[in-house]
Motif scaffolding. Structure first.
Motif, PDB file in Angstrom:
ATOM      1  N   GLY A   1       0.792  -1.223   0.000  1.00  0.00           N
ATOM      2  CA  GLY A   1       0.000   0.000   0.000  1.00  0.00           C
ATOM      3  C   GLY A   1       0.820   1.267   0.000  1.00  0.00           C
ATOM      4  N   ALA A   2       2.140   1.128  -0.180  1.00  0.00           N
ATOM      5  CA  ALA A   2       3.013   2.300  -0.106  1.00  0.00           C
ATOM      6  C   ALA A   2       2.844   3.181  -1.342  1.00  0.00           C
ATOM      7  CB  ALA A   2       4.467   1.871   0.030  1.00  0.00           C
ATOM      8  N   ARG A   3       2.797   4.471  -1.110  1.00  0.00           N
ATOM      9  CA  ARG A   3       2.766   5.434  -2.203  1.00  0.00           C
ATOM     10  C   ARG A   3       4.180   5.949  -2.465  1.00  0.00           C
ATOM     11  NH1 ARG A   3      -2.508   9.243  -0.714  1.00  0.00           N
ATOM     12  NH2 ARG A   3      -4.070   7.558  -0.757  1.00  0.00           N
ATOM     13  N   SER A   4       4.420   6.301  -3.694  1.00  0.00           N
ATOM     14  CA  SER A   4       5.730   6.841  -4.044  1.00  0.00           C
ATOM     15  C   SER A   4       5.975   8.138  -3.279  1.00  0.00           C
ATOM     16  CB  SER A   4       5.802   7.090  -5.547  1.00  0.00           C
ATOM     17  OG  SER A   4       7.065   7.603  -5.900  1.00  0.00           O
ATOM     18  N   SER A   5       7.100   8.215  -2.601  1.00  0.00           N
ATOM     19  CA  SER A   5       7.470   9.408  -1.853  1.00  0.00           C
ATOM     20  C   SER A   5       8.982   9.476  -1.785  1.00  0.00           C
ATOM     21  CB  SER A   5       6.887   9.369  -0.442  1.00  0.00           C
ATOM     22  OG  SER A   5       7.495   8.341   0.324  1.00  0.00           O
ATOM     23  N   THR A   6       9.478  10.596  -1.324  1.00  0.00           N
ATOM     24  CA  THR A   6      10.926  10.765  -1.225  1.00  0.00           C
ATOM     25  C   THR A   6      11.537   9.726  -0.308  1.00  0.00           C
ATOM     26  OG1 THR A   6      10.704  13.156  -1.606  1.00  0.00           O
ATOM     27  CG2 THR A   6      12.755  12.378  -0.605  1.00  0.00           C
ATOM     28  N   VAL A   7      10.880   9.476   0.841  1.00  0.00           N
ATOM     29  CA  VAL A   7      11.419   8.517   1.811  1.00  0.00           C
ATOM     30  C   VAL A   7      11.384   7.109   1.249  1.00  0.00           C
ATOM     31  CG1 VAL A   7      11.064   7.488   4.082  1.00  0.00           C
ATOM     32  CG2 VAL A   7      10.810   9.957   3.785  1.00  0.00           C
ATOM     33  N   VAL A   8      10.260   6.710   0.663  1.00  0.00           N
ATOM     34  CA  VAL A   8      10.125   5.354   0.138  1.00  0.00           C
ATOM     35  C   VAL A   8      11.137   5.100  -0.980  1.00  0.00           C
ATOM     36  CG1 VAL A   8       8.606   3.791  -1.147  1.00  0.00           C
ATOM     37  CG2 VAL A   8       7.719   5.070   0.815  1.00  0.00           C
ATOM     38  N   THR A   9      11.266   6.042  -1.899  1.00  0.00           N
ATOM     39  CA  THR A   9      12.205   5.834  -3.002  1.00  0.00           C
ATOM     40  C   THR A   9      13.652   5.836  -2.517  1.00  0.00           C
ATOM     41  OG1 THR A   9      12.085   8.220  -3.480  1.00  0.00           O
ATOM     42  CG2 THR A   9      10.691   6.765  -4.786  1.00  0.00           C
ATOM     43  N   ALA A  10      13.951   6.620  -1.481  1.00  0.00           N
ATOM     44  CA  ALA A  10      15.311   6.624  -0.936  1.00  0.00           C
ATOM     45  C   ALA A  10      15.625   5.297  -0.258  1.00  0.00           C
ATOM     46  CB  ALA A  10      15.482   7.779   0.043  1.00  0.00           C
TER      47      ALA A  10
ATOM     48  N   CYS B   1      18.386   2.455  -1.366  1.00  0.00           N
ATOM     49  CA  CYS B   1      19.347   1.842  -0.446  1.00  0.00           C
ATOM     50  C   CYS B   1      19.287   0.322  -0.547  1.00  0.00           C
ATOM     51  CB  CYS B   1      19.056   2.309   0.982  1.00  0.00           C
ATOM     52  SG  CYS B   1      20.155   1.640   2.239  1.00  0.00           S
ATOM     53  N   GLY B   2      18.065  -0.218  -0.616  1.00  0.00           N
ATOM     54  CA  GLY B   2      17.921  -1.662  -0.749  1.00  0.00           C
ATOM     55  C   GLY B   2      18.465  -2.191  -2.052  1.00  0.00           C
ATOM     56  N   GLN B   3      18.284  -1.438  -3.142  1.00  0.00           N
ATOM     57  CA  GLN B   3      18.828  -1.834  -4.431  1.00  0.00           C
ATOM     58  C   GLN B   3      20.353  -1.831  -4.412  1.00  0.00           C
ATOM     59  OE1 GLN B   3      16.980   1.127  -6.853  1.00  0.00           O
ATOM     60  NE2 GLN B   3      15.185  -0.129  -7.338  1.00  0.00           N
ATOM     61  N   ARG B   4      20.932  -1.040  -3.541  1.00  0.00           N
ATOM     62  CA  ARG B   4      22.392  -0.923  -3.426  1.00  0.00           C
ATOM     63  C   ARG B   4      22.849  -1.415  -2.049  1.00  0.00           C
ATOM     64  NH1 ARG B   4      19.727   2.557  -6.152  1.00  0.00           N
ATOM     65  NH2 ARG B   4      20.457   3.345  -8.164  1.00  0.00           N
ATOM     66  N   SER B   5      22.210  -2.475  -1.581  1.00  0.00           N
ATOM     67  CA  SER B   5      22.456  -2.936  -0.208  1.00  0.00           C
ATOM     68  C   SER B   5      23.892  -3.404  -0.001  1.00  0.00           C
ATOM     69  CB  SER B   5      21.489  -4.061   0.163  1.00  0.00           C
ATOM     70  OG  SER B   5      21.588  -5.143  -0.757  1.00  0.00           O
ATOM     71  N   LEU B   6      24.516  -3.993  -1.018  1.00  0.00           N
ATOM     72  CA  LEU B   6      25.907  -4.425  -0.875  1.00  0.00           C
ATOM     73  C   LEU B   6      26.819  -3.230  -0.663  1.00  0.00           C
ATOM     74  CD1 LEU B   6      28.116  -6.552  -0.930  1.00  0.00           C
ATOM     75  CD2 LEU B   6      28.062  -6.467  -3.440  1.00  0.00           C
TER      76      LEU B   6
ATOM     77  N   VAL C   1      24.949   6.717  10.701  1.00  0.00           N
ATOM     78  CA  VAL C   1      25.712   6.096   9.616  1.00  0.00           C
ATOM     79  C   VAL C   1      24.750   5.507   8.581  1.00  0.00           C
ATOM     80  CG1 VAL C   1      27.225   4.150   9.055  1.00  0.00           C
ATOM     81  CG2 VAL C   1      27.780   5.652  10.976  1.00  0.00           C
ATOM     82  N   TRP C   2      23.728   4.807   9.060  1.00  0.00           N
ATOM     83  CA  TRP C   2      22.734   4.233   8.139  1.00  0.00           C
ATOM     84  C   TRP C   2      22.055   5.323   7.316  1.00  0.00           C
ATOM     85  CZ3 TRP C   2      17.263   4.889   8.935  1.00  0.00           C
ATOM     86  CH2 TRP C   2      16.481   4.242   7.978  1.00  0.00           C
ATOM     87  N   ALA C   3      21.657   6.422   7.959  1.00  0.00           N
ATOM     88  CA  ALA C   3      20.979   7.507   7.250  1.00  0.00           C
ATOM     89  C   ALA C   3      21.870   8.083   6.151  1.00  0.00           C
ATOM     90  CB  ALA C   3      20.560   8.597   8.238  1.00  0.00           C
ATOM     91  N   LEU C   4      23.163   8.186   6.421  1.00  0.00           N
ATOM     92  CA  LEU C   4      24.076   8.698   5.404  1.00  0.00           C
ATOM     93  C   LEU C   4      24.134   7.771   4.195  1.00  0.00           C
ATOM     94  CD1 LEU C   4      27.074  10.029   7.554  1.00  0.00           C
ATOM     95  CD2 LEU C   4      25.427  11.392   6.233  1.00  0.00           C
ATOM     96  N   THR C   5      24.094   6.449   4.439  1.00  0.00           N
ATOM     97  CA  THR C   5      24.105   5.513   3.306  1.00  0.00           C
ATOM     98  C   THR C   5      22.812   5.613   2.506  1.00  0.00           C
ATOM     99  OG1 THR C   5      23.198   3.626   4.570  1.00  0.00           O
ATOM    100  CG2 THR C   5      25.594   3.926   4.574  1.00  0.00           C
ATOM    101  N   VAL C   6      21.694   5.870   3.188  1.00  0.00           N
ATOM    102  CA  VAL C   6      20.422   6.042   2.478  1.00  0.00           C
ATOM    103  C   VAL C   6      20.499   7.271   1.576  1.00  0.00           C
ATOM    104  CG1 VAL C   6      17.956   6.519   2.731  1.00  0.00           C
ATOM    105  CG2 VAL C   6      19.061   4.869   4.247  1.00  0.00           C
ATOM    106  N   VAL C   7      21.025   8.360   2.103  1.00  0.00           N
ATOM    107  CA  VAL C   7      21.162   9.579   1.309  1.00  0.00           C
ATOM    108  C   VAL C   7      22.093   9.340   0.119  1.00  0.00           C
ATOM    109  CG1 VAL C   7      22.044  11.950   1.330  1.00  0.00           C
ATOM    110  CG2 VAL C   7      20.665  11.116   3.241  1.00  0.00           C
TER     111      VAL C   7
END
Length: 355
Positions: free
Chosen positions: A270-279, A283-288, A325-331
């Motif tokens: 049920g998630a809508r596209s948003s800045t947080v969701v896409t960020a 991060c998940g697409q680039r999890s390695l 640290v995690w937030a920086l990787t998300v950004v």
């Protein structure tokens, strides 16, 4: 290239990885805390805020994130084999072992990449097993993993001798790499159960069944939290480390991890596209890449020849550092996504495997 618009089914695994990397960061950041609070009792005179956060870490973080990553890895094995021949998965597995070796040598002993490579080589045929065989083997793996790590948690935690700690990059690297032959099989044993559950989930297309996801989320998280209570009494100093608490804690962690995955998959539907969701999805697409970037941060923060903060922070401060640290990787991942670029580690792995 703009952000990729994801369907619900495509979003769930990436969103899960992006969010679960926060748990990995919270767990690893505790090496900065006084007493290494994630694994044993913290200081008896710790403030109430530290004890409250410690309860949260034990119930919801420690041994709760890696089972879900193992399940996602198993899920991904099925996805790869739907598109490519098994030889490509084998090549990828061998390269993951190489990545894991250099991860330990250069950055951190807390590696999981090599263990995943070993598991994929051992269980590539499990994609074709019957459900009965999958669940029986997963059950055996759960017991073996819980008992193995339960013994680790029950063992007395050694008090580091400052005089014997490495104080230069070469000595530190040698100490880390000496753990590789032991921690790689340990982490592999602990990940057998969720990996096989992930294979089953991909084959049965579980993400398309919201009723099943709701049951898995409520039962998994609820039962897992109850199972973590004895170890919480250990990490807050009310009980001494013991095999029963450690084993139950690890076993219940499998349930929490699967429950987290089901909960996030429901949210993704049920998630809508948003800045947080896409960020987070980026991060998940680039999890390695994000996982390795976290290790760079721990190296800089903890090593005595760099910032040397190991054991210097409170549990609260270490946890806030981990989330930062995690937030920086998300950004960082979001910036790469906006430019249409993959993570550097993903690009390198893909080049090595599929060249």
């Amino acid at each position: 290239m703009p952000h990729q618009q994801l369907t619900d089914r495509e979003l769930a695994p990436d969103l899960t990885r992006g969010l679960m990397l926060s748990l990995i960061a919270l767990a690893h950041a505790q090496l900065l805390a006084d007493g290494g609070a994630w694994s044993g009792p913290g200081p008896s005179d710790a403030p109430l805020s530290d004890k409250v956060v410690q309860v949260f870490l034990t119930l919801f973080v420690d041994s709760r994130g890696y089972p879900l990553f193992a399940a996602l890895f198993g899920y991904g094995m099925v996805q790869v084999l739907r598109k490519r021949e098994p030889k490509w998965l084998k090549r990828r597995s061998w390269w993951l072992i190489v990545f894991g070796f250099f991860h330990v040598l250069l950055l951190s002993p807390g590696d999981i990449l090599a263990s995943y490579g070993v598991l994929a080589l051992c269980f590539i045929g499990a994609v074709h097993w019957s459900n009965r065989r999958l669940f029986i083997t997963a059950g055996i793996g759960a017991v073996a993993g819980a008992l193995t790590y339960g013994m680790v948690l029950a063992a007395p935690m050694p008090v580091p001798d400052a005089a014997s700690m490495p104080v230069d990059p070469v000595s530190s690297a040698l100490m880390r790499i000496s753990t590789f032959p032991f921690l790689t099989p340990l982490n592999a044993i602990m990940s057998i159960c969720p990996l096989l559950i992930g294979i089953w989930a991909a084959r049965e297309r579980v993400l398309e069944h919201p009723a099943l996801l709701r049951r898995a989320a409520s039962l998994g998280i609820g039962a897992g939290v109850l199972g973590g209570i004895p170890q919480t009494l250990v990490t807050t100093g009310f009980l001494t480390p013991n095999l029963a608490a450690g084993t139950l804690h690890t076993f219940s962690g499998y349930a929490v991890g699967i429950g987290y995955g089901a909960l996030i998959a429901l949210a993704a539907r049920g998630a809508r596209s948003s800045t947080v969701v896409t960020a987070l999805a980026a991060c998940g697409q680039r999890s390695l890449t994000c996982y390795l970037a976290q290790s760079v941060a721990w190296l800089i923060l903890a090593e005595p020849y760099l910032l040397g903060l190991s054991g210097d922070l409170s549990v609260v401060a270490a946890s806030c550092t981990g989330l930062g640290v995690w937030a920086l990787t998300v950004v960082g991942a979001d910036l790469l996504s906006r430019k249409g670029r993959p993570g550097p580690a993903e690009a390198l792995l893909r080049h090595l495997v599929y060249r």
